[in-house]
Design an enzyme around this catalytic site. Sequence first.
Site: not given
Length: 292
Positions: A47, A164, A184
């Site tokens: 961010h 995500h 991973d």
Amino acid sequence: MIKTLMAARAPVLSEKYSKEIENARRDLRALIFIKKCAPIMLSLALHDAWTYDANTKKGGPNGAIRNYIHGENTGLKTAIDLCEEVKAKHPRVTYADLYQLAGVVAIELIGGPTIDYAAGRKDSKESPNEGLFPDAKEDPSHLRDVFYGKGLSDKDIVTLSATHKLVNAHPERSGFGEKPLKFDNSYFVELLKGDSDSDGSLKHATGKALLDDPNFRTYVELYAKDEDVFLKDYAESHKKVSELGVTLPLSQDASFEARGAANLVSSATLVFLNFSSMLLVYIQQINRKCKE
């Protein structure tokens, strides 16, 4: 040659500051391990960097995120407060460097790749407009608009999308919990299988966009098949994001190598000029003899 000479004249990171960065790295490693807060530390780093705009050349990883925590980013205050513990021990380290270092350490602690981290970012007292992440309801063209606007590529879009699952691993993005985490290629494997894990991270619309777009899908299939390639590419993309809009000073080692290369270039140039001068004199002598 010009790039080599410019590198030799670039600012150099002090040895004292480099050591302070390494000490901060050790403290961050212990903190993130004990608190189990890798997701929120990664989120903080991303961010802070995401404010960069390639068109205006403004924003980027400058620590300014600490000045405008609001709305959906209130959860990041947890990460900022945790970083203050390390900042108190290493006050010379800038917030900009600290936040990006926290993101790098977070990825490494949960099995991700070793990222080539370089220090030397400066803090900003300004609070630029918050960088816009892709709208979850938009299509591939929107993803490209957002990422291209920061100087990033299709490969970066796909590799960074793997975060995500990690960032969404805990409710309210607190970053805490007992759920084991591992960075991973499982995000891509599950995308292709059409699976969705319990926290819903794979339901993020970006996943659909990655499968619908042919170029994106090529990367998805590659990364699902070869984890080593994914980790390598992710490390490169993460480094790019952590340095958006930033001109970093050289490390001591890099400076030494640059000066050495510059000396070689200068020596080679001098030899070439001397040879050229001798050749010119020789040609002039030949011309004179021909006229006689």
